[in-house]
Design a protein around this motif. Structure first.
Motif, mmCIF file in Angstrom:
data_model
loop_
_atom_site.group_PDB
_atom_site.id
_atom_site.type_symbol
_atom_site.label_atom_id
_atom_site.label_comp_id
_atom_site.label_asym_id
_atom_site.label_seq_id
_atom_site.Cartn_x
_atom_site.Cartn_y
_atom_site.Cartn_z
ATOM 1 N N UNK A 134 0.856 -1.196 0.000
ATOM 2 C CA UNK A 134 0.000 0.000 0.000
ATOM 3 C C UNK A 134 0.887 1.240 0.000
ATOM 4 N N UNK A 135 0.711 2.068 -1.023
ATOM 5 C CA UNK A 135 1.465 3.319 -1.092
ATOM 6 C C UNK A 135 0.492 4.453 -1.390
ATOM 7 N N UNK A 136 0.959 5.676 -1.140
ATOM 8 C CA UNK A 136 0.104 6.847 -1.333
ATOM 9 C C UNK A 136 0.825 7.877 -2.192
ATOM 10 N N UNK A 137 0.101 8.418 -3.151
ATOM 11 C CA UNK A 137 0.643 9.459 -4.028
ATOM 12 C C UNK A 137 -0.274 10.675 -3.978
ATOM 13 N N UNK A 138 0.275 11.822 -3.625
ATOM 14 C CA UNK A 138 -0.527 13.050 -3.628
ATOM 15 C C UNK A 138 0.132 14.083 -4.532
ATOM 16 N N UNK A 139 -0.702 14.893 -5.166
ATOM 17 C CA UNK A 139 -0.123 15.938 -6.003
ATOM 18 C C UNK A 139 0.455 17.045 -5.128
ATOM 19 N N UNK A 140 -0.289 17.429 -4.081
ATOM 20 C CA UNK A 140 0.137 18.535 -3.220
ATOM 21 C C UNK A 140 0.210 18.088 -1.763
ATOM 22 N N UNK A 141 1.129 18.672 -1.035
ATOM 23 C CA UNK A 141 1.266 18.355 0.392
ATOM 24 C C UNK A 141 1.425 19.659 1.176
ATOM 25 N N UNK A 142 0.432 19.911 2.045
ATOM 26 C CA UNK A 142 0.491 21.105 2.917
ATOM 27 C C UNK A 142 0.941 20.617 4.285
ATOM 28 N N UNK A 143 2.224 20.399 4.405
ATOM 29 C CA UNK A 143 2.758 19.725 5.591
ATOM 30 C C UNK A 143 2.444 20.454 6.910
ATOM 31 N N UNK A 144 2.473 21.785 6.862
ATOM 32 C CA UNK A 144 2.299 22.522 8.130
ATOM 33 C C UNK A 144 0.877 22.447 8.674
ATOM 34 N N UNK A 145 -0.063 21.920 7.892
ATOM 35 C CA UNK A 145 -1.452 21.815 8.362
ATOM 36 C C UNK A 145 -1.752 20.461 9.029
ATOM 37 N N UNK A 146 -0.757 19.597 9.068
ATOM 38 C CA UNK A 146 -1.017 18.230 9.544
ATOM 39 C C UNK A 146 -1.532 18.181 10.981
ATOM 40 N N UNK A 147 -2.606 17.433 11.192
ATOM 41 C CA UNK A 147 -3.133 17.228 12.559
ATOM 42 C C UNK A 147 -2.912 15.805 13.027
ATOM 43 N N UNK A 148 -2.823 14.883 12.054
ATOM 44 C CA UNK A 148 -2.427 13.515 12.398
ATOM 45 C C UNK A 148 -1.202 13.189 11.550
ATOM 46 N N UNK A 149 -0.204 12.513 12.132
ATOM 47 C CA UNK A 149 1.016 12.262 11.367
ATOM 48 C C UNK A 149 0.723 11.416 10.129
ATOM 49 N N UNK B 67 4.140 18.292 -5.262
ATOM 50 C CA UNK B 67 4.682 19.568 -4.782
ATOM 51 C C UNK B 67 4.350 19.763 -3.303
ATOM 52 N N UNK B 68 5.333 20.235 -2.533
ATOM 53 C CA UNK B 68 5.043 20.665 -1.159
ATOM 54 C C UNK B 68 4.669 22.140 -1.223
ATOM 55 N N UNK B 69 3.540 22.492 -0.576
ATOM 56 C CA UNK B 69 3.050 23.871 -0.701
ATOM 57 C C UNK B 69 2.814 24.496 0.679
ATOM 58 N N UNK B 70 2.801 25.853 0.718
ATOM 59 C CA UNK B 70 2.502 26.522 1.990
ATOM 60 C C UNK B 70 1.012 26.450 2.316
#
Ligand code: 5GP
Ligand code: MG
Length: 192
Positions: A131-146, A154-157
């Motif tokens: 099982x793997x996961x692919x996302x187009x965008x990642x808003x890392x600073x919004x994470x509430x669960x790891x 792309x990593x985005x603000x």
């Protein structure tokens, strides 16, 4: 007349363009290469989280020539708001068997992490081979669960973005670029 292509005018509801159509195309192409490096020529099953991941999934699929199976899962959305406000719910679930299959979940954007935590938890119970996961965008600073995706476009603000499948109250999915929605639009729903 010089035959120089002018950039497409920015949509009036966008504050700025984050990624142009060409930039998205190029990154999706390289994601295809990353998938090929991981899966080789083998078969895998793509599970697309709709509606948001529709365009990304369609384009990504065409960047690989592996035998792929496709299914979609529909999750309850933000409605007309721009902030995730709690537990996502599955509205429509899988229709194909994924036991002993290599599964790749595809989503448009990883935000709080709740949606993908829910989906991957459910899929894991069905005993896929991987099982793997692919996302187009990642808003890392919004994470509430790891949560970490295996493939990230792309990593985005922390900005609310629309276009290329991403909506606000079901609008803007058809924009070919990804842009930041003007804050005053986020506060009005006159057209909804
Ligand atoms: P999470 O469960 O990770 O908070 O939320 C993931 C989902 O929230 C995404 O699949 C997407 O539908 C929605 N979402 C999160 N951030 C944005 C954003 O900036 N723009 C849009 N249009 N949707 C978003
Ligand atoms: Mg989504």
């Amino acid at each position: 007349m010089p035959n120089r292509k002018r950039p497409a005018p920015i949509h009036p509801d966008l504050e700025s363009i984050m990624f142009t159509e060409a930039e998205i195309k190029e990154r999706v192409r390289t994601l295809g290469t990353e998938l090929r490096n991981t899966y080789g020529a083998g078969e895998f099953t793509m599970i697309s989280i709709i509606n948001g991941a529709v365009m990304f999934t369609a384009d990504l699929m065409r960047e690989i020539d592996n035998p792929v199976r496709l299914d979609c899962v529909r999750i309850s959305s933000y409605g007309d708001r721009t902030m995730s406000d709690g537990a996502p719910q599955i509205v429509s679930s899988l229709t194909i068997d994924i036991a002993d299959r290599h599964v790749l979940v595809i989503d448009d954007i990883l935000d709080t992490g709740r949606t993908l935590t829910l989906i991957t938890g459910l899929i894991r119970k069905l005993k896929p081979a991987s099982l793997r996961v692919c996302v187009l965008l990642d808003k890392e600073e919004r994470r509430q669960v790891p949560f970490k995706a295996d493939f990230v476009g792309f990593r985005i603000p922390n900005k609310f973005v629309v276009g290329y499948g991403l909506d606000f109250a079901e609008r803007y999915r058809n924009l070919p670029c990804i842009g930041v929605l003007k804050t005053q639009i986020q506060g009005t729903l006159e057209w909804a």
